[in-house]
Design an enzyme around this catalytic site. Structure first.
Site, PDB file in Angstrom:
ATOM      1  CG  PHE A 122      56.280  33.697  81.401  1.00  0.00           C
ATOM      2  CD1 PHE A 122      55.053  34.187  81.289  1.00  0.00           C
ATOM      3  CD2 PHE A 122      56.770  32.884  81.582  1.00  0.00           C
ATOM      4  CE1 PHE A 122      54.223  33.100  82.363  1.00  0.00           C
ATOM      5  CE2 PHE A 122      56.243  31.877  82.769  1.00  0.00           C
ATOM      6  CZ  PHE A 122      54.788  32.445  83.622  1.00  0.00           C
ATOM      7  CE  LYS A 145      61.198  33.720  82.120  1.00  0.00           C
ATOM      8  NZ  LYS A 145      60.406  32.880  83.018  1.00  0.00           N
ATOM      9  CG  LEU A 176      70.525  35.950  78.871  1.00  0.00           C
ATOM     10  CD1 LEU A 176      70.393  36.238  80.458  1.00  0.00           C
ATOM     11  CD2 LEU A 176      72.025  35.191  79.227  1.00  0.00           C
ATOM     12  CG  MET A 225      62.020  37.418  73.248  1.00  0.00           C
ATOM     13  SD  MET A 225      63.181  36.039  72.775  1.00  0.00           S
ATOM     14  CE  MET A 225      64.697  36.909  72.209  1.00  0.00           C
ATOM     15  CG  ASP A 279      58.596  23.029  80.426  1.00  0.00           C
ATOM     16  OD1 ASP A 279      58.342  22.088  80.363  1.00  0.00           O
ATOM     17  OD2 ASP A 279      58.679  24.376  80.511  1.00  0.00           O
TER      18      ASP A 279
END
Ligand SMILES: *[C@@H]1O[C@H](CO)[C@@H](O)[C@H](O)[C@H]1NC(C)=O
Ligand SMILES: *[C@@H]1O[C@H](CO)[C@@H](O)[C@H](O)[C@H]1NC(C)=O
Ligand SMILES: *[C@@H]1O[C@H](CO)[C@@H](O)[C@H](O)[C@H]1NC(C)=O
Ligand SMILES: *[C@@H]1O[C@H](CO)[C@@H](O)[C@H](O)[C@H]1NC(C)=O
Ligand SMILES: *[C@@H]1O[C@H](CO)[C@@H](O)[C@H](O)[C@H]1NC(C)=O
Ligand SMILES: *[C@@H]1O[C@H](CO)[C@@H](O)[C@H](O)[C@H]1NC(C)=O
Ligand SMILES: *[C@@H]1O[C@H](CO)[C@@H](O)[C@H](O)[C@H]1NC(C)=O
Ligand SMILES: *[C@@H]1O[C@H](CO)[C@@H](O)[C@H](O)[C@H]1NC(C)=O
Ligand SMILES: *[C@@H]1O[C@H](CO)[C@@H](O)[C@H](O)[C@H]1NC(C)=O
Ligand SMILES: *[C@@H]1O[C@H](CO)[C@@H](O)[C@H](O)[C@H]1NC(C)=O
Ligand SMILES: *[C@@H]1O[C@H](CO)[C@@H](O)[C@H](O)[C@H]1NC(C)=O
Length: 870
Positions: free
Chosen positions: A585, A603, A580, A587, A699
């Site tokens: 962190f 993730k 995706l 992929m 973030d």
């Protein structure tokens, strides 16, 4: 301008004998003499062109007819002396019958000439369907103007609307449609707005029908640097574009044989995209030792190399994809090559700018239903013209609509015909409004029974039938949960149990539904969970009978997040087949839970991740604690040796950044943008003040705002968040975390982290949503760019061009000011997220309750920058 209107080429009067032939030539032509008085013959043949003009009477329901001041009539041909003007209603529309998918030339003339004795030249907008086509500014163009474009209608009817934008009254003199060949003129990137159409003769007059089979207007244009050449021979003009033979029989060559042939103009709107069409034919007799060869240049670059024109043949040279001009100037040049003994030549030349019509029309079934309802009740509302839903500021009275993407046809969600003097039955066409939630027919004289179909409209949440004369009883199907039905003030309506109609179909559903059985539902859920993987046809059958199917929330909301083994993760993601993206962190992969009930985003923490295990664990701990509808929820995690993974709910609509880029062709409209901003703000507010201990996201950026299937926004990636202490000093972070451009300058310089850092980043996100500009463009930060533009005071320069003009400028200003206050360099001057949430609420309410206040800026009228208009 009077000159160029009077210039309609004086052709020799054609003989009566060829009228029949002519009529055939004009097949598909629509030539409307707007405002032609009823006692005058229609259609009639205009003498100089042989065009058959007819009255516009049957194609528009509104407006009044007028005639330009008598002493000015002599300057104009007949169709241009009368006009239709629109003192009533904000939008008045012509409904023209066209061939869907066929390219058309559409042209309209607007000539004021003091028809009303007021001497006030009007300014108004011209729309095609729900999209703005042009602003007609007769204050500037006092002698009248025209709008022309090449356009491919998307349906068999075309709505051309005049829209009031101030106090002055819109008017129109003629409306002309000409079907064109399909395979000429490139409309792949949008419709083409007329910019230049010239032929090069020192002494010609304007050409149009019948000289031009398509009735394009060709203006003679000649520069002092040029010399004319001409031929008495016939030029073969039939290459699809078919410019008039007369236009090709002369050509311009530079007088200085070694100089280029140049046409230049000022480009007032830097984003304009152009297509040119150069029609070139060798009309000179070349000697054996003579050659003519040249390059076609656009803005200094070769667009077509080494062209040697064919003797009496025709080349139409064009660019295949749209091109912009740099530096405020557009330049078209023909430059002879070294091998050529003769200078370049140009016979005829056209330029168009691309015009985008991003807003889809309201879904057709809904439109047809509304027309039926209008006819059924004999309603005639001045405001019910053009598209029912869009643009929002011209939406029909009594309607509300859903209009999420500009590229998806809007649909009607509310119909309010309260106190409209309706008689007869409840119109059957209502059932075609498949997304209708609110129906208000109260306070009319409706008779007959409450129709069964209302009960079958699953979208309905509210029906007010109060104050009518309805009889019979209420269908069982309307007595469902979640539907509010008001029927008081209908004396003949039977409300007692005894006359309730039995349900039509005997199925299990009503039993389950009427028990309204939380207990059964829960029981089924429990069984389902117990039997998770064992296939039970019995249960599957049962589930299908339930009026709903278990959703994500039902299965996971109240359940503890789960820990998965690595081999389970492998199975879920089918060995990590579907990537995706890359998150903070590592992929991120697409997957499905093992029972197949839910899509997930997995993730994986890469071994080399700079953040590492501590942050991973922090994220897990946080996410387990945090639950909010605007925060991406954790489904489970994997923690096995080196293999660390987080399993989130999967949001099918990707992230906001992607959507703003418009890559998928879906442009999120203004009100949905505000809603998304509000939802993201709510998520952030929750992190700041709703959970204990409060936390900073650190973030916030458009790539971290994910959208679910209904475009509900959820904040992602707050694994970087760290709990911070309220009351006391803001925490010192050991390392700066975040994304360049979104990073609070104060935090960056002073390493002081507080929730106001998120507010700053949110401000940047909001600016991006408003402007769709890059956060950093070379060295210019988006706050600087916006600050600069705000000083100029023109909101249209700031707004995302993809929005077109379909936004409310009050709310846009408000959002902009809010965004800038969030992005204040000094954290103490930034609002809290709660304040931001309030402001956004008010922006949204401002839109839904607003009156039409159309702040429209002038669209450049191309006729004023024509090199020819002198
Ligand atoms: C049409 O009627 C107007 C007055 O209503 C009159 O001035 C005009 O001469 C009439 N035109 C024709 C062709 O009869
Ligand atoms: C426009 O005209 C077409 C037929 O030419 C008709 O089907 C359609 O309903 C009309 N639309 C409106 C909005 O009147
Ligand atoms: C060309 O025009 C016809 C109508 O004349 C239309 O049906 C057809 O779809 C068009 N083809 C293309 C490729 O646009
Ligand atoms: C309008 O026409 C008059 C008379 O022909 C001319 O003097 C004037 O310059 C024109 N104005 C514009 C804006 O074209
Ligand atoms: C003719 O054009 C060439 C190339 O642009 C230029 O160098 C030359 O000076 C021009 N000659 C005259 C007489 O203008
Ligand atoms: C071409 O030939 C003619 C004589 O036939 C001569 O006058 C002319 O200068 C020549 N042109 C060139 C470019 O050589
Ligand atoms: C013509 O030749 C000169 C020198 O040979 C070269 O610099 C120039 O680019 C050439 N021009 C064209 C249009 O080919
Ligand atoms: C010029 O002409 C010669 C011979 O006719 C040819 O070989 C050469 O390719 C041509 N050069 C250009 C740039 O067209
Ligand atoms: C329908 O419109 C009337 C005013 O025209 C208003 O009073 C009423 O509240 C509206 N109904 C709904 C359901 O909004
Ligand atoms: C329903 O309509 C009646 C009559 O117009 C009105 O008095 C009542 O307030 C309406 N109810 C709602 C909830 O809109
Ligand atoms: C219903 O009709 C009657 C007579 O036709 C009229 O007096 C009354 O005002 C109407 N009621 C409404 C609510 O329109």
């Amino acid at each position: 301008m009077e000159g160029s209107l009077g210039l309609l080429l004086v052709l020799i009067e054609t003989l009566a004998i060829i009228h029949l032939v002519q009529a055939q030539d004009q097949r598909g032509f629509i030539s409307l003499d707007c405002g032609l008085p009823a006692n005058e013959t229609s259609p009639y043949k205009e003498t100089t062109t042989g065009l058959w003009f007819s009255s516009d009477e049957s194609l528009i329901q509104s407006g009044k007819t007028g005639r330009i001041q008598a002493n000015r009539e002599s300057g104009f041909k007949k169709p241009y002396t009368t006009l239709r003007y629109f003192p009533d209603g904000n939008r008045n529309c012509y409904n023209l019958s066209v061939e869907k998918g066929k390219k058309h030339l559409i042209r309209a003339y607007f000539i004021y000439e003091n028809y009303d004795g007021q001497n006030i030249n009007p300014v108004f907008d011209l729309y095609i369907g729900p999209n703005i086509w042009a602003t007609i500014d007769l204050e500037k163009l006092v002698n009248g103007t025209q709008s022309e474009m090449l356009h491919v209608p998307t349906s068999n009817s075309l709505q051309i609307c005049l829209v009031k934008t101030g106090r002055t009254t819109p008017l129109i003199s003629t409306l002309e449609l000409r079907p064109m060949g399909n395979d000429t003129y490139n409309t792949k990137s949008g419709s083409l707005s007329y910019f230049i159409r010239s032929y090069h003769s020192k002494s010609g007059s304007t050409l149009r029908y019948m000289t031009d089979v398509y009735d394009r207007l060709w203006l003679p244009f000649f520069m002092k640097e040029w010399t004319q050449i001409s031929t008495g021979l016939k030029v073969r003009n039939s290459n699809g574009y078919d410019p008039p033979e007369v236009a090709l029989a002369t050509a311009a060559v530079p007088t200085n044989a070694s100089a280029p042939l140049t046409i230049e103009w000022t480009n007032l709107r830097p984003d304009d995209q152009y297509y040119y069409y150069a029609h070139i034919s060798e009309i000179q007799d070349l000697q054996e030792n003579e050659t003519r060869e040249f390059n076609v240049m656009w803005n200094g670059e070769v667009s077509y190399a080494s062209l040697t024109p064919q003797r009496l043949g025709l080349h139409t040279i064009s660019n295949n994809s749209p091109i912009t001009c740099k530096g405020g100037k557009c330049s078209f040049q023909l430059i002879r090559t070294n091998n050529s003994t003769l200078p370049p030549l140009l016979n005829a030349f056209e330029v168009y700018t691309v015009i985008h019509f991003p807003q889809s029309e309201t879904e057709e079934t809904n439109v047809v239903a509304m027309r039926n309802i209008e006819t059924t009740y004999g309603l005639s509302r001045i405001n019910w013209q053009g598209d029912p839903c869009v643009p929002q500021q011209l939406r029909w009275d009594g309607l509300n609509c859903i209009n999420t993407f500009l590229s998806v046809p809007p649909k009607i969600t509310a119909l309010n015909l309260s106190s409209s003097g309706l008689t007869g039955n409840i119109a059957a066409a209502i059932q075609d409004l498949t997304l209708l939630e609110k129906l208000d027919l109260s306070n009319n004289n409706l008779t007959g029974e409450v129709p069964e179909f209302l009960g079958n409209m699953k979208s309905l949440l509210f029906i007010n039938l109060s104050g009518n004369d309805i009889n019979g009883s209420i269908p069982q199907s309307l007595q469902r949960k979640g539907l509010e039905l008001l029927v008081e003030g209908n004396p003949k309506l039977c409300l007692s149990d005894s006359c309730r109609k039995p349900p039509k179909k005997k199925v299990l559903i009503p039993i389950f539904a009427s028990v309204a059985s939380a207990t059964i539902v829960i029981a089924v859920m429990v069984i389902l969970l117990l039997l998770k993987s064992k296939k039970s046809t019995y249960l599957q059958g049962l589930v299908q009978l339930l009026p709903w199917t278990p959703t994500v929330d039902d299965t996971f909301a109240n359940k503890k997040s789960r820990r998965f083994t690595y081999s389970e993760v492998l199975k879920m993601t089918n060995n990590f087949q579907n990537v995706l993206g890359r998150g903070g962190f590592g992929m991120v992969y697409h997957g499905t839970t093992l029972n197949g009930s839910q899509e997930v985003a997995v993730k994986l923490l890469s071994q080399s991740s700079t953040q590492g295990y501590k942050e991973f664990k922090a994220e897990v701990d946080l996410l387990l604690r945090v639950h909010h509808t605007n925060l991406v929820s954790l489904v489970g995690y994997c923690y096995e040796g080196d293999h660390l993974g987080l399993i989130y709910e999967y949001l099918p609509n990707g992230d906001l950044k992607q959507h703003l880029s418009g890559k998928d062709g879906c442009i999120i409209n203004w009100s949905i943008r505000l809603r998304i901003a509000l939802e993201a703000a709510l998520g952030l507010e929750y992190l700041h003040i709703g959970c204990t201990p409060p936390m900073v996201h650190r973030d916030v950026k458009t790539a971290n705002i994910l959208l679910d299937e209904n475009l509900k926004a959820k904040l992602a990636d707050f694994g970087l968040s760290r709990s911070f202490q309220v009351g006391g000093e803001s925490q010192d972070a050991t390392a700066v975390v975040g994304t360049f451009g979104y990073l609070d300058p104060e935090y960056y310089h002073e390493r002081r982290l507080c929730e106001k850092s998120d507010v700053y980043s949110f401000g940047i996100v909001l600016l991006e949503m408003i402007t769709n500009q890059p956060v950093i463009n070379q060295t210019l930060h988006i706050t600087q760019w916006v600050g600069f533009k705000m000083n100029q005071g023109d909101i249209t320069e700031i707004m995302d061009p993809n929005l077109g003009k379909d936004y409310d400028s009050n709310s846009a200003w408000r959002a902009l000011e809010l965004a800038m206050s969030c992005a204040n360099p000094s954290s103490s001057k930034r609002p809290s997220m709660s304040k931001v949430v309030n402001e956004l609420h008010e922006c949204i309410e401002g839109i839904s309750s607003k009156n039409p206040s159309l702040e429209m800026t002038t669209i450049l009228d191309t006729s004023s920058v024509l090199p020819l208009a002198r």
